[in-house]
Design a protein around this motif. Structure first.
Motif, PDB file in Angstrom:
ATOM      1  N   THR A  33      42.237  21.867  17.618  1.00 40.34           N
ATOM      2  CA  THR A  33      41.204  22.545  16.823  1.00 40.34           C
ATOM      3  C   THR A  33      40.438  23.569  17.651  1.00 40.34           C
ATOM      4  O   THR A  33      40.043  24.609  17.141  1.00 40.34           O
ATOM      5  CB  THR A  33      40.218  21.536  16.211  1.00 40.34           C
ATOM      6  OG1 THR A  33      39.634  20.745  17.241  1.00 40.34           O
ATOM      7  CG2 THR A  33      40.903  20.661  15.193  1.00 40.34           C
ATOM      8  N   THR A  34      40.257  23.289  18.933  1.00 40.14           N
ATOM      9  CA  THR A  34      39.591  24.256  19.811  1.00 40.14           C
ATOM     10  C   THR A  34      40.430  25.523  19.954  1.00 40.14           C
ATOM     11  O   THR A  34      39.897  26.631  19.943  1.00 40.14           O
ATOM     12  CB  THR A  34      39.333  23.634  21.192  1.00 40.14           C
ATOM     13  OG1 THR A  34      38.531  22.469  21.031  1.00 40.14           O
ATOM     14  CG2 THR A  34      38.623  24.599  22.118  1.00 40.14           C
ATOM     15  N   ALA A  35      41.732  25.365  20.053  1.00 38.73           N
ATOM     16  CA  ALA A  35      42.612  26.524  20.183  1.00 38.73           C
ATOM     17  C   ALA A  35      42.766  27.276  18.861  1.00 38.73           C
ATOM     18  O   ALA A  35      42.985  28.481  18.854  1.00 38.73           O
ATOM     19  CB  ALA A  35      43.981  26.083  20.694  1.00 38.73           C
ATOM     20  N   SER A  71      51.438  29.043  18.451  1.00 33.72           N
ATOM     21  CA  SER A  71      51.957  29.112  19.819  1.00 33.72           C
ATOM     22  C   SER A  71      50.842  28.896  20.847  1.00 33.72           C
ATOM     23  O   SER A  71      51.060  28.250  21.880  1.00 33.72           O
ATOM     24  CB  SER A  71      52.686  30.434  20.060  1.00 33.72           C
ATOM     25  OG  SER A  71      51.815  31.518  19.904  1.00 33.72           O
ATOM     26  N   VAL A  72      49.639  29.398  20.561  1.00 33.00           N
ATOM     27  CA  VAL A  72      48.512  29.175  21.475  1.00 33.00           C
ATOM     28  C   VAL A  72      48.114  27.698  21.478  1.00 33.00           C
ATOM     29  O   VAL A  72      47.783  27.136  22.526  1.00 33.00           O
ATOM     30  CB  VAL A  72      47.314  30.083  21.100  1.00 33.00           C
ATOM     31  CG1 VAL A  72      46.053  29.676  21.832  1.00 33.00           C
ATOM     32  CG2 VAL A  72      47.647  31.532  21.393  1.00 33.00           C
ATOM     33  N   VAL A  73      48.146  27.063  20.306  1.00 32.56           N
ATOM     34  CA  VAL A  73      47.857  25.629  20.234  1.00 32.56           C
ATOM     35  C   VAL A  73      48.867  24.852  21.070  1.00 32.56           C
ATOM     36  O   VAL A  73      48.509  23.964  21.842  1.00 32.56           O
ATOM     37  CB  VAL A  73      47.845  25.139  18.765  1.00 32.56           C
ATOM     38  CG1 VAL A  73      47.869  23.617  18.705  1.00 32.56           C
ATOM     39  CG2 VAL A  73      46.633  25.679  18.041  1.00 32.56           C
ATOM     40  N   MET A  90      42.322  28.251  30.365  1.00 34.51           N
ATOM     41  CA  MET A  90      42.652  28.408  28.944  1.00 34.51           C
ATOM     42  C   MET A  90      41.399  28.259  28.081  1.00 34.51           C
ATOM     43  O   MET A  90      41.216  28.995  27.114  1.00 34.51           O
ATOM     44  CB  MET A  90      43.718  27.386  28.541  1.00 34.51           C
ATOM     45  CG  MET A  90      44.233  27.575  27.158  1.00 34.51           C
ATOM     46  SD  MET A  90      45.185  29.100  27.065  1.00 34.51           S
ATOM     47  CE  MET A  90      45.979  28.872  25.511  1.00 34.51           C
ATOM     48  N   MET A  91      40.526  27.323  28.420  1.00 33.23           N
ATOM     49  CA  MET A  91      39.284  27.150  27.670  1.00 33.23           C
ATOM     50  C   MET A  91      38.408  28.395  27.770  1.00 33.23           C
ATOM     51  O   MET A  91      37.797  28.812  26.791  1.00 33.23           O
ATOM     52  CB  MET A  91      38.508  25.927  28.168  1.00 33.23           C
ATOM     53  CG  MET A  91      39.048  24.614  27.676  1.00 33.23           C
ATOM     54  SD  MET A  91      38.964  24.448  25.888  1.00 33.23           S
ATOM     55  CE  MET A  91      37.219  24.270  25.641  1.00 33.23           C
ATOM     56  N   ARG A  92      38.356  28.998  28.934  1.00 31.93           N
ATOM     57  CA  ARG A  92      37.558  30.225  29.100  1.00 31.93           C
ATOM     58  C   ARG A  92      38.147  31.356  28.259  1.00 31.93           C
ATOM     59  O   ARG A  92      37.410  32.136  27.654  1.00 31.93           O
ATOM     60  CB  ARG A  92      37.491  30.642  30.576  1.00 31.93           C
ATOM     61  CG  ARG A  92      36.811  29.651  31.466  1.00 31.93           C
ATOM     62  CD  ARG A  92      35.355  29.439  31.064  1.00 31.93           C
ATOM     63  NE  ARG A  92      34.776  28.369  31.848  1.00 31.93           N
ATOM     64  CZ  ARG A  92      34.327  27.226  31.351  1.00 31.93           C
ATOM     65  NH1 ARG A  92      34.386  26.996  30.070  1.00 31.93           N
ATOM     66  NH2 ARG A  92      33.807  26.313  32.120  1.00 31.93           N
ATOM     67  N   ILE A  93      39.458  31.446  28.212  1.00 31.14           N
ATOM     68  CA  ILE A  93      40.109  32.475  27.387  1.00 31.14           C
ATOM     69  C   ILE A  93      39.813  32.222  25.912  1.00 31.14           C
ATOM     70  O   ILE A  93      39.505  33.157  25.152  1.00 31.14           O
ATOM     71  CB  ILE A  93      41.626  32.510  27.660  1.00 31.14           C
ATOM     72  CG1 ILE A  93      41.883  33.038  29.071  1.00 31.14           C
ATOM     73  CG2 ILE A  93      42.358  33.361  26.627  1.00 31.14           C
ATOM     74  CD1 ILE A  93      43.312  32.898  29.536  1.00 31.14           C
ATOM     75  N   LEU A  94      39.877  30.962  25.478  1.00 32.71           N
ATOM     76  CA  LEU A  94      39.565  30.629  24.088  1.00 32.71           C
ATOM     77  C   LEU A  94      38.106  30.903  23.765  1.00 32.71           C
ATOM     78  O   LEU A  94      37.783  31.370  22.666  1.00 32.71           O
ATOM     79  CB  LEU A  94      39.910  29.170  23.800  1.00 32.71           C
ATOM     80  CG  LEU A  94      41.404  28.836  23.773  1.00 32.71           C
ATOM     81  CD1 LEU A  94      41.596  27.331  23.652  1.00 32.71           C
ATOM     82  CD2 LEU A  94      42.105  29.566  22.644  1.00 32.71           C
ATOM     83  N   GLU A  95      37.202  30.646  24.705  1.00 33.96           N
ATOM     84  CA  GLU A  95      35.793  30.952  24.484  1.00 33.96           C
ATOM     85  C   GLU A  95      35.577  32.457  24.341  1.00 33.96           C
ATOM     86  O   GLU A  95      34.807  32.894  23.486  1.00 33.96           O
ATOM     87  CB  GLU A  95      34.946  30.416  25.643  1.00 33.96           C
ATOM     88  CG  GLU A  95      34.809  28.921  25.650  1.00 33.96           C
ATOM     89  CD  GLU A  95      34.160  28.390  26.907  1.00 33.96           C
ATOM     90  OE1 GLU A  95      33.844  29.189  27.825  1.00 33.96           O
ATOM     91  OE2 GLU A  95      33.965  27.169  26.998  1.00 33.96           O
ATOM     92  N   LEU A  96      36.261  33.258  25.161  1.00 35.42           N
ATOM     93  CA  LEU A  96      36.163  34.705  25.057  1.00 35.42           C
ATOM     94  C   LEU A  96      36.726  35.207  23.721  1.00 35.42           C
ATOM     95  O   LEU A  96      36.141  36.078  23.076  1.00 35.42           O
ATOM     96  CB  LEU A  96      36.903  35.371  26.226  1.00 35.42           C
ATOM     97  CG  LEU A  96      36.852  36.887  26.279  1.00 35.42           C
ATOM     98  CD1 LEU A  96      35.418  37.363  26.437  1.00 35.42           C
ATOM     99  CD2 LEU A  96      37.717  37.405  27.411  1.00 35.42           C
ATOM    100  N   ALA A  97      37.840  34.614  23.280  1.00 32.26           N
ATOM    101  CA  ALA A  97      38.419  34.992  21.989  1.00 32.26           C
ATOM    102  C   ALA A  97      37.478  34.622  20.843  1.00 32.26           C
ATOM    103  O   ALA A  97      37.320  35.391  19.893  1.00 32.26           O
ATOM    104  CB  ALA A  97      39.780  34.314  21.808  1.00 32.26           C
ATOM    105  N   THR A  98      36.829  33.466  20.932  1.00 27.53           N
ATOM    106  CA  THR A  98      35.873  33.056  19.905  1.00 27.53           C
ATOM    107  C   THR A  98      34.673  33.989  19.880  1.00 27.53           C
ATOM    108  O   THR A  98      34.211  34.391  18.808  1.00 27.53           O
ATOM    109  CB  THR A  98      35.418  31.608  20.147  1.00 27.53           C
ATOM    110  OG1 THR A  98      36.562  30.761  20.173  1.00 27.53           O
ATOM    111  CG2 THR A  98      34.456  31.138  19.079  1.00 27.53           C
ATOM    112  N   LEU A  99      34.180  34.359  21.042  1.00 24.93           N
ATOM    113  CA  LEU A  99      33.055  35.282  21.124  1.00 24.93           C
ATOM    114  C   LEU A  99      33.413  36.637  20.525  1.00 24.93           C
ATOM    115  O   LEU A  99      32.637  37.215  19.757  1.00 24.93           O
ATOM    116  CB  LEU A  99      32.613  35.441  22.580  1.00 24.93           C
ATOM    117  CG  LEU A  99      31.464  36.394  22.843  1.00 24.93           C
ATOM    118  CD1 LEU A  99      30.181  35.852  22.234  1.00 24.93           C
ATOM    119  CD2 LEU A  99      31.290  36.605  24.329  1.00 24.93           C
TER     120      LEU A  99
END
Length: 133
Positions: A33-35, A71-73, A90-99
């Motif tokens: 869900t985070t991804a 694929s990211v998940v 990966m979490m930092r990349i997902l946080e940047l994508a969410t932002l």
């Protein structure tokens, strides 16, 4: 549909974050869900309050977006189970994508609130921005 996807993804992420911090029984679902959350935000940003020109001309963009999300998940699940350093990246990349997706959504809401001549679009933007009509 995009609003339902965002609410479901965010709701699951919040509920599963508690388990990830205490029980670790549903950690795989939390990672998924985070991804997935940034992609649901991008979907909402592209279709709210009316579909963007890109979506109107090529509706396959949404399917492609979720294909990339799957694929990211998968990559996130592999990284979370294998390498802690890579999972942190990966979490930092997902946080940047969410932002970034949240910023695009905010800009689209602002454009609908102040630049739209259609009262329905302004009303939808008001509901999403303020939570009330």
């Amino acid at each position: 549909m995009a609003v339902v996807a965002v609410v479901a993804s965010l709701g699951l992420q919040i509920i599963l974050a508690l388990d990830a911090n205490w029980g670790h029984r549903l950690e795989t679902l939390y990672v998924a869900t985070t991804a997935l959350f940034p992609f649901t935000l991008i979907h909402l940003a592209l279709t709210f309050p009316r579909p963007a020109v890109l979506i109107q001309e090529t509706p396959a963009v949404i399917r492609s977006l979720y294909l990339i999300a799957v694929s990211v998940v998968g990559a996130s699940l592999v990284m979370a189970s294998s390498w802690e350093e890579r999972w942190t990246l990966m979490m930092r990349i997902l946080e940047l994508a969410t932002l970034t997706a949240g910023l695009v959504l905010t800009i689209r809401i602002g454009a609908a609130l102040f630049g739209s001549s259609a009262p329905t679009e302004r009303y939808r933007a008001r509901i999403l921005a303020y939570g009330a009509g």
